[in-house]
Design a protein around this motif. Structure first.
Motif, PDB file in Angstrom:
ATOM      1  N   LEU A  11       0.973  -1.241  -0.140  1.00 20.12           N
ATOM      2  CA  LEU A  11      -0.010  -0.051  -0.093  1.00 20.12           C
ATOM      3  C   LEU A  11       0.855   1.133   0.086  1.00 20.12           C
ATOM      4  O   LEU A  11       1.927   1.554   1.092  1.00 20.12           O
ATOM      5  CB  LEU A  11      -0.849  -0.031   1.147  1.00 20.12           C
ATOM      6  CG  LEU A  11      -1.730   1.300   1.585  1.00 20.12           C
ATOM      7  CD1 LEU A  11      -2.909   1.279   0.422  1.00 20.12           C
ATOM      8  CD2 LEU A  11      -2.343   1.058   2.885  1.00 20.12           C
ATOM      9  N   VAL A  12       0.600   2.149  -1.083  1.00 21.82           N
ATOM     10  CA  VAL A  12       1.657   3.343  -1.127  1.00 21.82           C
ATOM     11  C   VAL A  12       0.720   4.396  -0.575  1.00 21.82           C
ATOM     12  O   VAL A  12      -0.399   4.837  -0.879  1.00 21.82           O
ATOM     13  CB  VAL A  12       1.847   3.783  -2.662  1.00 21.82           C
ATOM     14  CG1 VAL A  12       2.591   5.069  -2.685  1.00 21.82           C
ATOM     15  CG2 VAL A  12       2.573   2.535  -3.137  1.00 21.82           C
ATOM     16  N   VAL A  13       1.394   5.310   0.630  1.00 26.37           N
ATOM     17  CA  VAL A  13       0.517   6.389   1.268  1.00 26.37           C
ATOM     18  C   VAL A  13       1.487   7.484   0.954  1.00 26.37           C
ATOM     19  O   VAL A  13       2.574   7.950   1.488  1.00 26.37           O
ATOM     20  CB  VAL A  13       0.498   6.102   2.817  1.00 26.37           C
ATOM     21  CG1 VAL A  13      -0.255   7.171   3.343  1.00 26.37           C
ATOM     22  CG2 VAL A  13      -0.257   4.709   2.666  1.00 26.37           C
ATOM     23  N   ASP A  14       0.935   8.597   0.207  1.00 31.57           N
ATOM     24  CA  ASP A  14       1.655   9.650   0.030  1.00 31.57           C
ATOM     25  C   ASP A  14       0.908  10.887  -0.440  1.00 31.57           C
ATOM     26  O   ASP A  14      -0.151  10.405  -1.347  1.00 31.57           O
ATOM     27  CB  ASP A  14       2.927   9.626  -0.990  1.00 31.57           C
ATOM     28  CG  ASP A  14       3.759  10.730  -1.047  1.00 31.57           C
ATOM     29  OD1 ASP A  14       3.519  11.833  -1.308  1.00 31.57           O
ATOM     30  OD2 ASP A  14       4.970  10.362  -0.719  1.00 31.57           O
ATOM     31  N   ALA A  17       0.286  13.183  -5.668  1.00 37.38           N
ATOM     32  CA  ALA A  17      -0.279  12.132  -6.588  1.00 37.38           C
ATOM     33  C   ALA A  17       0.789  11.562  -7.507  1.00 37.38           C
ATOM     34  O   ALA A  17       0.806  10.498  -8.101  1.00 37.38           O
ATOM     35  CB  ALA A  17      -1.283  12.381  -7.266  1.00 37.38           C
ATOM     36  N   ARG A  20       2.970   9.047  -5.761  1.00 34.57           N
ATOM     37  CA  ARG A  20       2.113   7.841  -5.531  1.00 34.57           C
ATOM     38  C   ARG A  20       2.304   7.080  -7.026  1.00 34.57           C
ATOM     39  O   ARG A  20       2.436   5.996  -7.027  1.00 34.57           O
ATOM     40  CB  ARG A  20       0.747   8.014  -5.128  1.00 34.57           C
ATOM     41  CG  ARG A  20       0.632   8.578  -3.793  1.00 34.57           C
ATOM     42  CD  ARG A  20      -0.969   8.111  -3.478  1.00 34.57           C
ATOM     43  NE  ARG A  20      -2.006   8.742  -4.265  1.00 34.57           N
ATOM     44  CZ  ARG A  20      -2.415   9.901  -4.367  1.00 34.57           C
ATOM     45  NH1 ARG A  20      -1.742  10.927  -3.403  1.00 34.57           N
ATOM     46  NH2 ARG A  20      -3.208  10.277  -4.962  1.00 34.57           N
ATOM     47  N   THR A  24       4.370   3.446  -7.615  1.00 33.98           N
ATOM     48  CA  THR A  24       3.484   2.248  -7.954  1.00 33.98           C
ATOM     49  C   THR A  24       3.747   1.882  -9.328  1.00 33.98           C
ATOM     50  O   THR A  24       3.916   0.809  -9.435  1.00 33.98           O
ATOM     51  CB  THR A  24       1.805   2.705  -8.237  1.00 33.98           C
ATOM     52  OG1 THR A  24       1.308   3.347  -7.054  1.00 33.98           O
ATOM     53  CG2 THR A  24       0.996   1.651  -8.690  1.00 33.98           C
ATOM     54  N   VAL A  35       1.609  -3.694  -6.062  1.00 34.84           N
ATOM     55  CA  VAL A  35       0.992  -2.452  -5.331  1.00 34.84           C
ATOM     56  C   VAL A  35      -0.517  -2.827  -5.264  1.00 34.84           C
ATOM     57  O   VAL A  35      -1.101  -2.906  -6.451  1.00 34.84           O
ATOM     58  CB  VAL A  35       1.273  -1.212  -6.075  1.00 34.84           C
ATOM     59  CG1 VAL A  35       0.547   0.003  -5.734  1.00 34.84           C
ATOM     60  CG2 VAL A  35       2.760  -1.095  -5.953  1.00 34.84           C
ATOM     61  N   GLU A  38      -3.559   2.572  -2.918  1.00 37.08           N
ATOM     62  CA  GLU A  38      -2.969   4.099  -2.563  1.00 37.08           C
ATOM     63  C   GLU A  38      -3.639   4.573  -1.574  1.00 37.08           C
ATOM     64  O   GLU A  38      -4.895   4.444  -1.540  1.00 37.08           O
ATOM     65  CB  GLU A  38      -2.805   4.740  -3.889  1.00 37.08           C
ATOM     66  CG  GLU A  38      -1.866   4.123  -4.960  1.00 37.08           C
ATOM     67  CD  GLU A  38      -1.791   4.904  -6.160  1.00 37.08           C
ATOM     68  OE1 GLU A  38      -2.235   6.140  -6.069  1.00 37.08           O
ATOM     69  OE2 GLU A  38      -1.279   4.653  -7.222  1.00 37.08           O
ATOM     70  N   ALA A  40      -3.874   8.754   0.039  1.00 34.88           N
ATOM     71  CA  ALA A  40      -3.366  10.184  -0.081  1.00 34.88           C
ATOM     72  C   ALA A  40      -3.156  10.876   1.433  1.00 34.88           C
ATOM     73  O   ALA A  40      -2.516  11.951   1.076  1.00 34.88           O
ATOM     74  CB  ALA A  40      -4.411  10.944  -1.078  1.00 34.88           C
TER      75      ALA A  40
END
Length: 220
Positions: A11-14, A17, A20, A24, A35, A38, A40
């Protein structure tokens, strides 16, 4: 912790955008990694974790509503939480220390080469924390001078058996399970059992926090 044989779910958390999207694209092209979602902002992490069941969360540090350290602490307090790697442009001693205290298994800068980020994801999914030697030394030097840390750590170690304390020292010195087994004349299974008991007895979240305890106590 068992080695992950299926693709590691990330899971990508940023809040950016473009970041991310870049992470990804990079990670989805890496062998053994997928991945799955996501987020934000840190306040979106619980729902995203529930929806996607990640093995590893790549967590930004500074986000507008809930920062990465708070999000990490909340996530790691849940049952069977994913591992967390903090990925940020801010590498102050305070940020590193707070992230690891919150339960993160690693701390990487956003300019880390893509192959190293992918390897770090695989490594923490397999139960091995990641910190560069430079960051580790800076962190441990800072922890060593914190008021009261030594006494608290020594008191906590009283709950452990002598062999468990030996394992704490070995973890604090950076040994992986195989290295600890060789150094202490144990089987790999015995080392894993001791690590599990240490985490349970001291209510710690991962091996990085064992290492912090060892350094707090002046044992590594």
């Amino acid at each position: 912790m068992a080695v992950v044989t299926r693709p590691v779910r990330v899971l990508v958390v940023d809040d950016d955008a473009l970041v991310r999207a870049g992470l990804t694209m990079m990670l989805d092209g890496a062998p053994g990694i997928a991945v799955v979602g996501e987020a934000a902002d840190g306040d979106q992490v619980p729902a995203a974790a529930d929806a996607h069941g990640p093995d590893v969360v790549l967590m930004d540090l500074r986000m507008p509503r809930v920062d990465g350290i708070t999000a990490t602490r909340r996530l790691r307090a849940r049952p069977r939480p994913p591992e967390v790697i903090v990925l940020t442009t801010f590498d102050t001693d305070e940020n590193i220390l707070h992230a690891l205290r919150a339960g993160a298994s690693g701390f990487l800068l956003k300019d880390t080469p893509p192959a190293r980020i992918a390897e770090a994801v695989r490594q923490v999914a397999a139960g091995e924390p990641i910190l560069s030697p430079v960051i580790t030394r800076r962190l441990m030097d800072r922890v060593a001078v914190q008021a009261g840390a030594y006494a608290r750590a020594r008191a906590a170690l009283e709950a452990l058996s002598p062999r468990e304390r030996d394992v704490v020292v070995a973890v604090g010195r950076g040994g992986n399970n195989a290295e600890i087994a060789a150094a202490l004349d144990m089987t790999l299974a015995t080392v894993k059992t001791h690590v599990s008991h240490i985490l349970s007895k001291l209510n710690l979240g991962n091996r990085t926090q064992i290492a912090l305890l060892a350094h707090d106590a002046g044992l590594a």
